[in-house]
Motif scaffolding. Structure first.
Motif, PDB file in Angstrom:
ATOM      1  N   HIS A 191      41.485  52.254  26.223  1.00 26.09           N
ATOM      2  CA  HIS A 191      41.584  51.835  27.616  1.00 26.09           C
ATOM      3  C   HIS A 191      43.041  51.686  28.001  1.00 26.09           C
ATOM      4  CE1 HIS A 191      37.309  49.866  27.833  1.00 26.09           C
ATOM      5  NE2 HIS A 191      37.271  51.182  27.879  1.00 26.09           N
ATOM      6  N   CYS A 225      45.784  41.142  32.198  1.00 27.37           N
ATOM      7  CA  CYS A 225      44.641  42.018  31.925  1.00 27.37           C
ATOM      8  C   CYS A 225      44.333  42.074  30.433  1.00 27.37           C
ATOM      9  CB  CYS A 225      44.939  43.416  32.455  1.00 27.37           C
ATOM     10  SG  CYS A 225      43.589  44.587  32.229  1.00 27.37           S
ATOM     11  N   CYS A 279      36.596  39.389  36.494  1.00 28.94           N
ATOM     12  CA  CYS A 279      37.752  39.351  35.594  1.00 28.94           C
ATOM     13  C   CYS A 279      37.886  37.975  34.947  1.00 28.94           C
ATOM     14  CB  CYS A 279      39.027  39.689  36.365  1.00 28.94           C
ATOM     15  SG  CYS A 279      40.502  39.682  35.318  1.00 28.94           S
ATOM     16  N   ASP A 294      37.330  46.098  30.556  1.00 33.63           N
ATOM     17  CA  ASP A 294      36.388  46.976  31.250  1.00 33.63           C
ATOM     18  C   ASP A 294      35.378  46.221  32.119  1.00 33.63           C
ATOM     19  OD1 ASP A 294      35.687  49.596  31.855  1.00 33.63           O
ATOM     20  OD2 ASP A 294      34.127  49.687  30.334  1.00 33.63           O
ATOM     21  N   CYS A 351      34.964  42.861  41.463  1.00 32.36           N
ATOM     22  CA  CYS A 351      35.822  43.101  40.302  1.00 32.36           C
ATOM     23  C   CYS A 351      36.662  41.863  39.992  1.00 32.36           C
ATOM     24  CB  CYS A 351      36.723  44.306  40.549  1.00 32.36           C
ATOM     25  SG  CYS A 351      37.788  44.164  42.006  1.00 32.36           S
ATOM     26  N   ILE A 379      36.851  51.719  40.270  1.00 28.55           N
ATOM     27  CA  ILE A 379      37.801  51.391  39.208  1.00 28.55           C
ATOM     28  C   ILE A 379      37.585  52.295  38.010  1.00 28.55           C
ATOM     29  CG2 ILE A 379      38.596  49.600  37.616  1.00 28.55           C
ATOM     30  CD1 ILE A 379      37.838  47.524  39.629  1.00 28.55           C
ATOM     31  N   THR A 380      38.664  52.832  37.503  1.00 28.86           N
ATOM     32  CA  THR A 380      38.627  53.625  36.277  1.00 28.86           C
ATOM     33  C   THR A 380      39.646  53.061  35.294  1.00 28.86           C
ATOM     34  OG1 THR A 380      40.245  55.189  37.188  1.00 28.86           O
ATOM     35  CG2 THR A 380      37.911  55.743  37.432  1.00 28.86           C
ATOM     36  N   MET A 381      39.357  53.229  34.020  1.00 27.47           N
ATOM     37  CA  MET A 381      40.316  52.862  32.978  1.00 27.47           C
ATOM     38  C   MET A 381      41.097  54.119  32.620  1.00 27.47           C
ATOM     39  SD  MET A 381      39.535  49.686  32.788  1.00 27.47           S
ATOM     40  CE  MET A 381      40.559  49.130  31.426  1.00 27.47           C
ATOM     41  N   CYS A 401      35.815  44.687  34.936  1.00 26.33           N
ATOM     42  CA  CYS A 401      36.014  44.995  36.352  1.00 26.33           C
ATOM     43  C   CYS A 401      35.369  46.334  36.721  1.00 26.33           C
ATOM     44  CB  CYS A 401      37.497  44.980  36.713  1.00 26.33           C
ATOM     45  SG  CYS A 401      38.510  46.123  35.739  1.00 26.33           S
ATOM     46  N   ARG A 402      35.541  47.322  35.870  1.00 22.70           N
ATOM     47  CA  ARG A 402      34.967  48.640  36.147  1.00 22.70           C
ATOM     48  C   ARG A 402      33.450  48.581  36.216  1.00 22.70           C
ATOM     49  NH1 ARG A 402      32.366  52.543  33.699  1.00 22.70           N
ATOM     50  NH2 ARG A 402      32.349  51.377  31.741  1.00 22.70           N
ATOM     51  N   PRO A 418      43.752  49.702  34.179  1.00 26.01           N
ATOM     52  CA  PRO A 418      42.739  49.976  35.197  1.00 26.01           C
ATOM     53  C   PRO A 418      43.394  50.445  36.488  1.00 26.01           C
ATOM     54  CG  PRO A 418      43.025  47.608  34.906  1.00 26.01           C
ATOM     55  CD  PRO A 418      43.830  48.276  33.843  1.00 26.01           C
ATOM     56  N   PHE A 471      42.107  44.404  29.412  1.00 28.87           N
ATOM     57  CA  PHE A 471      41.643  45.777  29.250  1.00 28.87           C
ATOM     58  C   PHE A 471      40.203  45.790  28.726  1.00 28.87           C
ATOM     59  CE2 PHE A 471      46.152  45.658  29.246  1.00 28.87           C
ATOM     60  CZ  PHE A 471      46.586  46.833  29.826  1.00 28.87           C
TER      61      PHE A 471
END
Length: 253
Positions: free
Chosen positions: A31, A71, A52, A75, A48, A86-88, A77-78, A34, A73
């Motif tokens: 990841h 963050c 978090c 995932d 999102c 949202i993408t990682m 939020c996605r 984001p 990382f």
């Protein structure tokens, strides 16, 4: 002995060519930072931000801010976004020189810059670091130590971890700095000869990570000592850490 030498010859060259060659292949589950697609995101949704665990996402009017220093990382939020906005990313180049540069607004990015000419001339072509695990879980420590293995071999860049702060050019700090490590970090920093640098590795060392706002920790290294390089992640991939090292030494652009 002959069998050992023959086996070693069969193994061939095992140290990666990076940065002169391609970067090593990242695992499928890697990841990066984001990223929020503004065209898909509904600013009034906020799911999102609610998902978090460290409040790394916030909205300022129509602007969307992601604090990579907070963050994890993870995932969350996605997966929480109903609009798939949202993408990682796969970008491992996350190290920056200031805490503010970790706060991304609507897709902007920053990269760590080389140390000033005076400091780099004093360091020469080497960088000796004393690692301080200030309450870390050992994940950042493990990825930091991976860089000393034959596959990565940071020694070829003149980068080494040393046992004594008096033999170091700076500190590499991991962990959120709990109360019982505050004095140890202060004394270790004082023992490093000037001029010196400090590198904060991982979300804990930058903001407190999952322990953020906990009363028994100090929210990372910058609350105790001045930090020159921030390397986000939970934990950062070894390639992210190496990228930060090479950027401050002006070995890559």
């Amino acid at each position: 002995m002959i069998k050992i030498l023959l086996a070693r010859l069969r193994q061939g060259h095992r140290t990666m060519a990076y940065p002169k060659g391609n970067a090593p292949e990242l695992p499928e589950r890697f990841h990066g930072a984001p990223a929020i697609d503004a065209a898909r995101c509904r600013a009034d949704c906020r799911k999102c931000a609610e998902a978090c665990p460290t409040d790394a996402i916030c909205f300022d009017g129509k602007a969307r801010r992601i604090d990579l220093g907070r963050c994890l990382f993870c995932d969350d939020c996605r997966r929480a976004c109903p609009d798939h906005a949202i993408t990682m990313t796969r970008d491992y180049r996350l190290a920056v020189g200031t805490r503010d540069d970790l706060i991304r607004c609507d897709g902007e990015t920053h990269r760590a810059r080389a140390l000033d000419d005076t400091l780099r001339s004093l360091l020469g072509r080497s960088l000796k670091l004393r690692v301080v695990s200030a309450g870390g879980c050992s994940a950042c420590e493990a990825d930091t130590n991976v860089l000393t293995t034959i596959g990565w071999d940071i020694g070829r860049f003149g980068i080494q971890y040393v046992a004594s702060p008096r033999h170091a050019d700076g500190l590499l700090v991991t962990g959120p700095v709990p109360d019982n490590m505050k004095l140890a970090l202060e004394k270790t920093y004082e023992a490093v000869p000037a001029p010196k640098i400090v590198i904060a590795v991982g979300a804990c060392a930058i903001s407190g990570g999952p322990y953020i706002n906990h009363p028994e920790q100090h929210g990372g290294a910058a609350s105790i000592v001045p930090v020159d390089l921030f390397i986000p992640g939970c934990p950062p991939h070894p390639l992210t850490i190496l990228d930060g090292f090479l950027r401050i030494l002006d070995r890559i652009q």
